[in-house]
Design a protein around this motif. Structure first.
Motif, PDB file in Angstrom:
ATOM      1  N   UNK A 257       0.839  -1.204   0.000  1.00 55.29           N
ATOM      2  CA  UNK A 257       0.000   0.000   0.000  1.00 55.29           C
ATOM      3  C   UNK A 257       0.875   1.255   0.000  1.00 55.29           C
ATOM      4  N   UNK A 258       1.936   1.251   0.793  1.00 57.16           N
ATOM      5  CA  UNK A 258       2.866   2.392   0.805  1.00 57.16           C
ATOM      6  C   UNK A 258       3.513   2.581  -0.564  1.00 57.16           C
ATOM      7  N   UNK A 259       3.919   1.487  -1.192  1.00 55.23           N
ATOM      8  CA  UNK A 259       4.554   1.579  -2.515  1.00 55.23           C
ATOM      9  C   UNK A 259       3.578   2.138  -3.544  1.00 55.23           C
ATOM     10  N   UNK A 260       2.327   1.660  -3.531  1.00 52.17           N
ATOM     11  CA  UNK A 260       1.324   2.177  -4.475  1.00 52.17           C
ATOM     12  C   UNK A 260       1.072   3.666  -4.237  1.00 52.17           C
ATOM     13  N   UNK A 261       1.018   4.068  -2.977  1.00 52.39           N
ATOM     14  CA  UNK A 261       0.791   5.482  -2.665  1.00 52.39           C
ATOM     15  C   UNK A 261       1.941   6.344  -3.182  1.00 52.39           C
ATOM     16  N   UNK A 262       3.171   5.856  -3.019  1.00 59.57           N
ATOM     17  CA  UNK A 262       4.322   6.616  -3.520  1.00 59.57           C
ATOM     18  C   UNK A 262       4.288   6.721  -5.038  1.00 59.57           C
ATOM     19  N   UNK A 263       3.938   5.628  -5.718  1.00 61.53           N
ATOM     20  CA  UNK A 263       3.863   5.662  -7.185  1.00 61.53           C
ATOM     21  C   UNK A 263       2.738   6.586  -7.648  1.00 61.53           C
ATOM     22  N   UNK A 264       1.591   6.533  -6.978  1.00 60.13           N
ATOM     23  CA  UNK A 264       0.485   7.430  -7.331  1.00 60.13           C
ATOM     24  C   UNK A 264       0.887   8.892  -7.150  1.00 60.13           C
ATOM     25  N   UNK A 265       1.585   9.177  -6.065  1.00 57.93           N
ATOM     26  CA  UNK A 265       2.030  10.557  -5.820  1.00 57.93           C
ATOM     27  C   UNK A 265       3.032  10.993  -6.886  1.00 57.93           C
ATOM     28  N   UNK A 266       3.950  10.097  -7.245  1.00 58.12           N
ATOM     29  CA  UNK A 266       4.923  10.417  -8.297  1.00 58.12           C
ATOM     30  C   UNK A 266       4.204  10.721  -9.605  1.00 58.12           C
ATOM     31  N   UNK A 267       3.188   9.922  -9.944  1.00 57.83           N
ATOM     32  CA  UNK A 267       2.408  10.173 -11.169  1.00 57.83           C
ATOM     33  C   UNK A 267       1.721  11.530 -11.099  1.00 57.83           C
ATOM     34  N   UNK A 268       1.178  11.873  -9.913  1.00 56.67           N
ATOM     35  CA  UNK A 268       0.472  13.153  -9.780  1.00 56.67           C
ATOM     36  C   UNK A 268       1.416  14.340  -9.975  1.00 56.67           C
ATOM     37  N   UNK A 269       2.703  14.112  -9.742  1.00 58.88           N
ATOM     38  CA  UNK A 269       3.713  15.160  -9.941  1.00 58.88           C
ATOM     39  C   UNK A 269       4.259  15.161 -11.370  1.00 58.88           C
TER      40      UNK A 269
END
Length: 104
Positions: A57-69
């Motif tokens: 879940x932490x990894x997915x959240x980090x990837x989602x945040x990276x995509x949002x940037x």
């Protein structure tokens, strides 16, 4: 474990939690782990309770945040070694990343 311990709180790192959880689960001693659920071995343990989100879940959240940037490429380090780099799909498909971070 024979000194009337009723529960263990901690540790906070995944490797340490995995080791302690093997002991506490064997004697059915409640173990409140400060880490997130990590390797698949922990799924079978009935006495270990994690208070942090899972590693996946932490990894997915980090990837989602990276995509949002707008980040298109990233890298994954493990003990200072680059084990993967590329776009998000390449990272997610990388067998070494899955093994290291998800225990698969």
């Amino acid at each position: 474990m024979e000194k009337k311990v009723i529960a263990i709180i901690g540790p906070g790192q995944t490797a340490n939690t995995l080791a302690v959880g093997g002991l506490t689960n064997a004697v059915k001693l409640p173990h409140i782990a400060l880490s997130g659920l990590g390797p698949a071995a922990e799924l079978k343990r009935k006495c270990v309770f994690h208070i942090a989100p899972t590693q996946s879940l932490n990894a997915r959240a980090m990837l989602d945040h990276a995509r949002s940037l707008g980040i298109k490429r990233t890298g994954v380090l493990y003990f200072g070694e680059i084990i993967a780099s590329g776009d998000m799909g390449e990272i997610q498909r990388n067998a070494k990343v899955r093994e290291v971070y998800l225990g698969t």
